[in-house]
Motif scaffolding. Sequence first.
Motif, PDB file in Angstrom:
ATOM      1  N   TYR A  14      53.716  36.251  37.490  1.00  0.00           N
ATOM      2  CA  TYR A  14      53.983  36.602  38.888  1.00  0.00           C
ATOM      3  C   TYR A  14      54.609  35.395  39.545  1.00  0.00           C
ATOM      4  CZ  TYR A  14      50.840  40.633  38.395  1.00  0.00           C
ATOM      5  OH  TYR A  14      50.240  41.803  38.004  1.00  0.00           O
ATOM      6  N   ARG A  17      54.521  32.254  37.723  1.00  0.00           N
ATOM      7  CA  ARG A  17      53.233  31.754  37.228  1.00  0.00           C
ATOM      8  C   ARG A  17      52.690  32.721  36.181  1.00  0.00           C
ATOM      9  NH1 ARG A  17      47.715  31.850  39.168  1.00  0.00           N
ATOM     10  NH2 ARG A  17      48.317  33.450  40.657  1.00  0.00           N
ATOM     11  N   VAL A  19      49.950  34.560  34.430  1.00  0.00           N
ATOM     12  CA  VAL A  19      48.551  34.880  34.740  1.00  0.00           C
ATOM     13  C   VAL A  19      47.836  35.522  33.555  1.00  0.00           C
ATOM     14  CG1 VAL A  19      49.041  35.108  37.206  1.00  0.00           C
ATOM     15  CG2 VAL A  19      49.085  37.143  35.752  1.00  0.00           C
ATOM     16  N   ALA A  38      36.091  34.890  35.304  1.00  0.00           N
ATOM     17  CA  ALA A  38      35.927  34.544  36.718  1.00  0.00           C
ATOM     18  C   ALA A  38      36.965  35.270  37.571  1.00  0.00           C
ATOM     19  CB  ALA A  38      36.085  33.033  36.874  1.00  0.00           C
ATOM     20  N   ASN A  39      36.809  35.219  38.879  1.00  0.00           N
ATOM     21  CA  ASN A  39      37.814  35.776  39.787  1.00  0.00           C
ATOM     22  C   ASN A  39      39.175  35.173  39.446  1.00  0.00           C
ATOM     23  OD1 ASN A  39      35.417  35.585  42.405  1.00  0.00           O
ATOM     24  ND2 ASN A  39      36.228  37.452  41.530  1.00  0.00           N
ATOM     25  N   GLY A  40      40.175  36.052  39.345  1.00  0.00           N
ATOM     26  CA  GLY A  40      41.529  35.571  39.091  1.00  0.00           C
ATOM     27  C   GLY A  40      41.815  35.285  37.632  1.00  0.00           C
ATOM     28  N   ALA A  41      40.853  35.570  36.734  1.00  0.00           N
ATOM     29  CA  ALA A  41      41.054  35.259  35.303  1.00  0.00           C
ATOM     30  C   ALA A  41      42.069  36.174  34.643  1.00  0.00           C
ATOM     31  CB  ALA A  41      39.725  35.341  34.558  1.00  0.00           C
ATOM     32  N   GLY A  42      42.327  37.338  35.272  1.00  0.00           N
ATOM     33  CA  GLY A  42      43.340  38.238  34.713  1.00  0.00           C
ATOM     34  C   GLY A  42      42.783  39.576  34.258  1.00  0.00           C
ATOM     35  N   LYS A  43      41.544  39.883  34.611  1.00  0.00           N
ATOM     36  CA  LYS A  43      40.900  41.122  34.131  1.00  0.00           C
ATOM     37  C   LYS A  43      41.657  42.373  34.615  1.00  0.00           C
ATOM     38  CE  LYS A  43      36.984  40.113  36.117  1.00  0.00           C
ATOM     39  NZ  LYS A  43      37.407  38.851  36.763  1.00  0.00           N
ATOM     40  N   HIS A 195      31.490  41.269  36.401  1.00  0.00           N
ATOM     41  CA  HIS A 195      31.283  39.859  36.737  1.00  0.00           C
ATOM     42  C   HIS A 195      29.905  39.401  36.302  1.00  0.00           C
ATOM     43  CE1 HIS A 195      34.580  40.322  39.733  1.00  0.00           C
ATOM     44  NE2 HIS A 195      34.767  39.073  39.385  1.00  0.00           N
TER      45      HIS A 195
HETATM   46  N1  LIG Z   1      50.841  41.549  42.391  1.00  0.00           N
HETATM   47  C1  LIG Z   1      50.567  40.251  42.252  1.00  0.00           C
HETATM   48  N2  LIG Z   1      51.408  39.313  42.722  1.00  0.00           N
HETATM   49  C2  LIG Z   1      51.160  37.995  42.552  1.00  0.00           C
HETATM   50  N3  LIG Z   1      50.062  37.513  41.931  1.00  0.00           N
HETATM   51  C3  LIG Z   1      49.190  38.409  41.456  1.00  0.00           C
HETATM   52  C4  LIG Z   1      49.388  39.820  41.581  1.00  0.00           C
HETATM   53  N4  LIG Z   1      48.341  40.452  40.999  1.00  0.00           N
HETATM   54  C5  LIG Z   1      47.526  39.492  40.528  1.00  0.00           C
HETATM   55  N5  LIG Z   1      48.031  38.274  40.800  1.00  0.00           N
HETATM   56  C6  LIG Z   1      47.440  36.989  40.407  1.00  0.00           C
HETATM   57  O1  LIG Z   1      47.174  37.056  39.022  1.00  0.00           O
HETATM   58  C7  LIG Z   1      45.951  36.384  38.715  1.00  0.00           C
HETATM   59  C8  LIG Z   1      45.045  37.344  37.964  1.00  0.00           C
HETATM   60  O2  LIG Z   1      44.660  38.369  38.871  1.00  0.00           O
HETATM   61  P1  LIG Z   1      43.690  39.562  38.442  1.00  0.00           P
HETATM   62  O3  LIG Z   1      43.560  40.455  39.636  1.00  0.00           O
HETATM   63  O4  LIG Z   1      44.171  40.141  37.188  1.00  0.00           O
HETATM   64  O5  LIG Z   1      42.320  38.775  38.184  1.00  0.00           O
HETATM   65  P2  LIG Z   1      40.832  39.361  38.053  1.00  0.00           P
HETATM   66  O6  LIG Z   1      40.230  38.660  36.903  1.00  0.00           O
HETATM   67  O7  LIG Z   1      40.861  40.834  38.022  1.00  0.00           O
HETATM   68  O8  LIG Z   1      40.186  38.852  39.417  1.00  0.00           O
HETATM   69  P3  LIG Z   1      38.965  39.473  40.286  1.00  0.00           P
HETATM   70  O9  LIG Z   1      37.737  39.290  39.461  1.00  0.00           O
HETATM   71  O10 LIG Z   1      38.975  38.601  41.489  1.00  0.00           O
HETATM   72  O11 LIG Z   1      39.298  40.903  40.589  1.00  0.00           O
HETATM   73  C9  LIG Z   1      45.375  35.903  40.033  1.00  0.00           C
HETATM   74  O12 LIG Z   1      45.699  34.545  40.185  1.00  0.00           O
HETATM   75  C10 LIG Z   1      46.100  36.736  41.070  1.00  0.00           C
HETATM   76  O13 LIG Z   1      46.253  36.020  42.276  1.00  0.00           O
END
Ligand SMILES: Nc1ncnc2c1ncn2[C@@H]1O[C@H](COP(=O)(O)OP(=O)(O)OP(=O)(O)O)[C@@H](O)[C@H]1O
Length: 246
Positions: A14, A17, A19, A38-43, A195
Amino acid sequence: MSECIRLTNIRTTYTGRTVLAIDRLTLHSGRIYTLTGANGAGKSTLLSHLALLTPPTSGEIIFGDRTVSWNNGSLRHLRRQVTLVHQSPYLFTGSVFANVAYGLKLRGVHGDELKRRVESALNLVGLGGFGHRRSRELSGGEAQRIALARALALNTRVLLLDEPLANVDRTTSDLLTAVIAGLPGAGTTVVMTTHDPEHAERLGGDRIHLVAGELANPLTGVKLSSNEGDELCRLSPKPAALFSIA
Ligand SMILES: Nc1ncnc2c1ncn2[C@@H]1O[C@H](COP(=O)(O)OP(=O)(O)OP(=O)(O)O)[C@@H](O)[C@H]1O
């Protein structure tokens, strides 16, 4: 054990970056996986690829014996084999029966068969007899169970569950865990995000653990080498070794 989904050399970016970076990940038919990190790990990003909703920036997904092509009609056929239940599922106004029946009707199921499948799905989540209730009058936990029933009724090859246990009480969580844990027996491949390590432990199955978009050992957080994503069952810790639960 047959392969259900295989991801190879996945990179998702994205605004420049990365992800998600998964060299190899193989999910087998009739197995259960908990997706943690963790939050933001990419799940959610990974779940969205597995649901065939968004393509990775690069890399290949093989679903069954077919390489997923993101721009042709075959995607529609493949998507019908996957169900994603969102964390805050949307139930439309109307009866519980109509909500659970919706996807089945789209697939051409009608009449007695429709009734049977809706009732059997409601029974599975412990809400037999709820068909006539208005969806807007359900509690949060009941709505979560109806959303699961709606997915179960479709009986798809892959079931993806985004935090289904996050907002329900212990009794509902136990019931949903038992239902979900029984699904692989019917051949369904289940991926559930959570989580909560305790949820992962109670459900069992193999762990897909993400650290900053990469597969990692759930015990140590150390990133996996590229071929270890094919051998998750070897890496998934035995519950007692991972967490102690009061
Ligand atoms: N549409 C998007 N545009 C830009 N960045 C994005 C987008 N979707 C996700 N991201 C980024 O990609 C990374 C992974 O996000 P993702 O939602 O997959 O994580 P997650 O593990 O599901 O987090 P959470 O537990 O907080 O739901 C994060 O840094 C997020 O900010």
